[in-house]
Scaffold this motif. Sequence first.
Motif, PDB file in Angstrom:
ATOM      1  N   LEU A 263      62.817  63.260  33.548  1.00  0.00           N
ATOM      2  CA  LEU A 263      62.291  61.929  32.998  1.00  0.00           C
ATOM      3  C   LEU A 263      60.758  62.041  32.794  1.00  0.00           C
ATOM      4  O   LEU A 263      60.096  61.218  32.597  1.00  0.00           O
ATOM      5  CB  LEU A 263      62.466  61.169  34.140  1.00  0.00           C
ATOM      6  N   GLY A 264      60.333  63.281  32.933  1.00  0.00           N
ATOM      7  CA  GLY A 264      58.800  63.548  32.638  1.00  0.00           C
ATOM      8  C   GLY A 264      57.659  63.370  33.587  1.00  0.00           C
ATOM      9  O   GLY A 264      56.474  63.043  33.535  1.00  0.00           O
ATOM     10  N   TYR A 265      58.302  63.233  34.954  1.00  0.00           N
ATOM     11  CA  TYR A 265      57.507  62.957  36.326  1.00  0.00           C
ATOM     12  C   TYR A 265      56.708  64.288  36.542  1.00  0.00           C
ATOM     13  O   TYR A 265      57.493  65.300  36.340  1.00  0.00           O
ATOM     14  CB  TYR A 265      58.259  62.314  37.242  1.00  0.00           C
ATOM     15  N   SER A 266      55.570  64.164  37.232  1.00  0.00           N
ATOM     16  CA  SER A 266      54.899  65.455  37.304  1.00  0.00           C
ATOM     17  C   SER A 266      55.582  65.983  38.612  1.00  0.00           C
ATOM     18  O   SER A 266      55.501  67.220  38.873  1.00  0.00           O
ATOM     19  CB  SER A 266      53.514  65.063  37.800  1.00  0.00           C
ATOM     20  N   ASP A 267      56.099  65.365  39.665  1.00  0.00           N
ATOM     21  CA  ASP A 267      56.876  65.726  40.676  1.00  0.00           C
ATOM     22  C   ASP A 267      57.922  64.572  41.374  1.00  0.00           C
ATOM     23  O   ASP A 267      58.021  63.576  40.591  1.00  0.00           O
ATOM     24  CB  ASP A 267      56.085  66.295  41.830  1.00  0.00           C
ATOM     25  N   GLN A 268      58.664  64.953  42.270  1.00  0.00           N
ATOM     26  CA  GLN A 268      59.632  64.368  42.785  1.00  0.00           C
ATOM     27  C   GLN A 268      59.125  62.985  43.547  1.00  0.00           C
ATOM     28  O   GLN A 268      59.550  61.822  43.500  1.00  0.00           O
ATOM     29  CB  GLN A 268      60.639  64.893  43.851  1.00  0.00           C
ATOM     30  N   SER A 269      57.895  63.160  44.182  1.00  0.00           N
ATOM     31  CA  SER A 269      57.263  62.344  44.894  1.00  0.00           C
ATOM     32  C   SER A 269      56.569  61.051  43.803  1.00  0.00           C
ATOM     33  O   SER A 269      56.718  59.931  44.282  1.00  0.00           O
ATOM     34  CB  SER A 269      55.994  62.698  45.678  1.00  0.00           C
ATOM     35  N   HIS A 270      56.399  61.416  42.509  1.00  0.00           N
ATOM     36  CA  HIS A 270      55.991  60.406  41.783  1.00  0.00           C
ATOM     37  C   HIS A 270      57.115  59.613  41.318  1.00  0.00           C
ATOM     38  O   HIS A 270      56.897  58.404  41.221  1.00  0.00           O
ATOM     39  CB  HIS A 270      55.316  61.242  40.433  1.00  0.00           C
ATOM     40  N   LEU A 271      58.257  60.087  41.116  1.00  0.00           N
ATOM     41  CA  LEU A 271      59.444  59.338  40.868  1.00  0.00           C
ATOM     42  C   LEU A 271      59.701  58.380  42.105  1.00  0.00           C
ATOM     43  O   LEU A 271      60.277  57.264  41.679  1.00  0.00           O
ATOM     44  CB  LEU A 271      60.635  60.149  40.455  1.00  0.00           C
ATOM     45  N   THR A 272      59.531  59.055  43.208  1.00  0.00           N
ATOM     46  CA  THR A 272      60.032  58.282  44.476  1.00  0.00           C
ATOM     47  C   THR A 272      59.099  56.955  44.534  1.00  0.00           C
ATOM     48  O   THR A 272      59.485  55.948  44.847  1.00  0.00           O
ATOM     49  CB  THR A 272      60.127  59.016  45.567  1.00  0.00           C
ATOM     50  N   ARG A 273      57.819  57.211  44.135  1.00  0.00           N
ATOM     51  CA  ARG A 273      56.828  56.184  44.398  1.00  0.00           C
ATOM     52  C   ARG A 273      57.363  55.022  43.457  1.00  0.00           C
ATOM     53  O   ARG A 273      57.234  53.711  43.744  1.00  0.00           O
ATOM     54  CB  ARG A 273      55.455  56.531  44.268  1.00  0.00           C
ATOM     55  N   ASP A 274      57.459  55.363  42.137  1.00  0.00           N
ATOM     56  CA  ASP A 274      57.777  54.290  41.277  1.00  0.00           C
ATOM     57  C   ASP A 274      58.991  53.601  41.398  1.00  0.00           C
ATOM     58  O   ASP A 274      59.031  52.462  41.310  1.00  0.00           O
ATOM     59  CB  ASP A 274      57.794  55.139  39.596  1.00  0.00           C
ATOM     60  N   PHE A 275      60.083  54.391  41.845  1.00  0.00           N
ATOM     61  CA  PHE A 275      61.404  53.893  42.162  1.00  0.00           C
ATOM     62  C   PHE A 275      61.315  52.887  43.306  1.00  0.00           C
ATOM     63  O   PHE A 275      61.815  51.628  43.158  1.00  0.00           O
ATOM     64  CB  PHE A 275      62.364  54.861  42.415  1.00  0.00           C
ATOM     65  N   THR A 276      60.698  53.170  44.418  1.00  0.00           N
ATOM     66  CA  THR A 276      60.503  52.458  45.372  1.00  0.00           C
ATOM     67  C   THR A 276      59.788  51.077  45.030  1.00  0.00           C
ATOM     68  O   THR A 276      60.088  50.023  45.836  1.00  0.00           O
ATOM     69  CB  THR A 276      60.044  53.089  46.690  1.00  0.00           C
ATOM     70  N   ALA A 277      58.559  51.326  44.238  1.00  0.00           N
ATOM     71  CA  ALA A 277      57.684  50.069  44.069  1.00  0.00           C
ATOM     72  C   ALA A 277      58.641  49.149  43.395  1.00  0.00           C
ATOM     73  O   ALA A 277      58.598  47.921  43.473  1.00  0.00           O
ATOM     74  CB  ALA A 277      56.551  50.277  43.200  1.00  0.00           C
ATOM     75  N   ALA A 278      59.702  49.492  42.465  1.00  0.00           N
ATOM     76  CA  ALA A 278      60.394  48.904  41.376  1.00  0.00           C
ATOM     77  C   ALA A 278      61.674  48.122  42.296  1.00  0.00           C
ATOM     78  O   ALA A 278      61.666  46.913  42.144  1.00  0.00           O
ATOM     79  CB  ALA A 278      60.959  49.427  40.059  1.00  0.00           C
ATOM     80  N   VAL A 279      62.290  49.080  42.807  1.00  0.00           N
ATOM     81  CA  VAL A 279      63.592  48.614  43.563  1.00  0.00           C
ATOM     82  C   VAL A 279      63.428  48.054  45.133  1.00  0.00           C
ATOM     83  O   VAL A 279      64.120  47.311  45.642  1.00  0.00           O
ATOM     84  CB  VAL A 279      64.641  49.768  43.371  1.00  0.00           C
TER      85      VAL A 279
ATOM     86  N   ARG B   5      62.464  54.916  32.242  1.00  0.00           N
ATOM     87  CA  ARG B   5      62.926  56.168  33.075  1.00  0.00           C
ATOM     88  C   ARG B   5      63.586  55.738  34.277  1.00  0.00           C
ATOM     89  O   ARG B   5      64.450  56.351  34.994  1.00  0.00           O
ATOM     90  CB  ARG B   5      61.452  56.981  33.552  1.00  0.00           C
ATOM     91  N   LEU B   6      63.183  54.480  34.962  1.00  0.00           N
ATOM     92  CA  LEU B   6      63.561  53.902  36.053  1.00  0.00           C
ATOM     93  C   LEU B   6      65.257  53.515  35.899  1.00  0.00           C
ATOM     94  O   LEU B   6      66.201  53.743  36.627  1.00  0.00           O
ATOM     95  CB  LEU B   6      62.944  52.726  36.866  1.00  0.00           C
ATOM     96  N   HIS B   7      65.507  52.972  34.605  1.00  0.00           N
ATOM     97  CA  HIS B   7      66.932  52.667  34.235  1.00  0.00           C
ATOM     98  C   HIS B   7      67.763  53.938  34.271  1.00  0.00           C
ATOM     99  O   HIS B   7      68.739  53.810  34.802  1.00  0.00           O
ATOM    100  CB  HIS B   7      67.060  52.301  32.744  1.00  0.00           C
TER     101      HIS B   7
END
Length: 255
Positions: free
Chosen positions: A229-245, A206-208
């Motif tokens: 991408l199947g995230y519950s909300d935008q903030s969830h995507l933001t947390r995952d992306f920020t943690a990885a990138v 999903r992050l790719h």
Amino acid sequence: MSPRGVLHPDENALFVDTATHDPAPEAAPFVEFYWHVRWRTPKPHDTKVLAHPNVHLVFEEPEPLVYGVDRGLFVRRLEGEGHALGIKFRPGGFRSFTDGPIIDLADRRVPASRFFGPEIADVHRAVLDSDDPAAEAEAFLLPRLPAKPDPLAEEVAEMVGRITDDPSLTRVAEAARTLSMSTRTLQRLFAEYVGASPKWVLRRARLHEAAARADQGGTVDWAELAADLGYSDQSHLTRDFTAAVGTSPAAYARA
């Protein structure tokens, strides 16, 4: 063209040229492809990659290394001129070359001589000096392949493909049901053959996609993308992306 997972690919392509080569039929059950990277940088340049669930054998200075799955952000500083040749093994494809589970290689770089013996030192020089380094590396690898592929490794490679290609799969339990096995069995197989958990593989795919959308330019509806991408909300995507990138997807897109 920079492969998927390379961050800021347009900027990276200013300094780095990447070519890929398909494996011979005998190597195809084990090898996804060979990659050859050349760089020329007027000043130090950091290539940053969201890695895939693959093990790599890399011929580079000063010695050849085996790279396990990098579960964080892979960063390689490039300086001056140089090149490297890598063998990207299919998920599960490296299991036959080691006496332990692939998870033991996660986030590690190990001298390739541990797996291929001291003779790889001579091949290392030949690969880097060759006009066709992929062919040189394959000539070394082919006689060292197992007589028969591990059928379970092939099944695991198919599992990785299925769960990364299906955007509707967002949870490990869903993936396990789709693959007709228990969650524990799926987790055990991924530790043994892949070197990363099913949860990591699902999240990384999903992050790719999120990074690829950001790199296309233009306006991105992050809330809509998060839903796609199947995230519950935008903030969830933001947390995952920020943690990885290390930065939010919106900030990454602006950079």
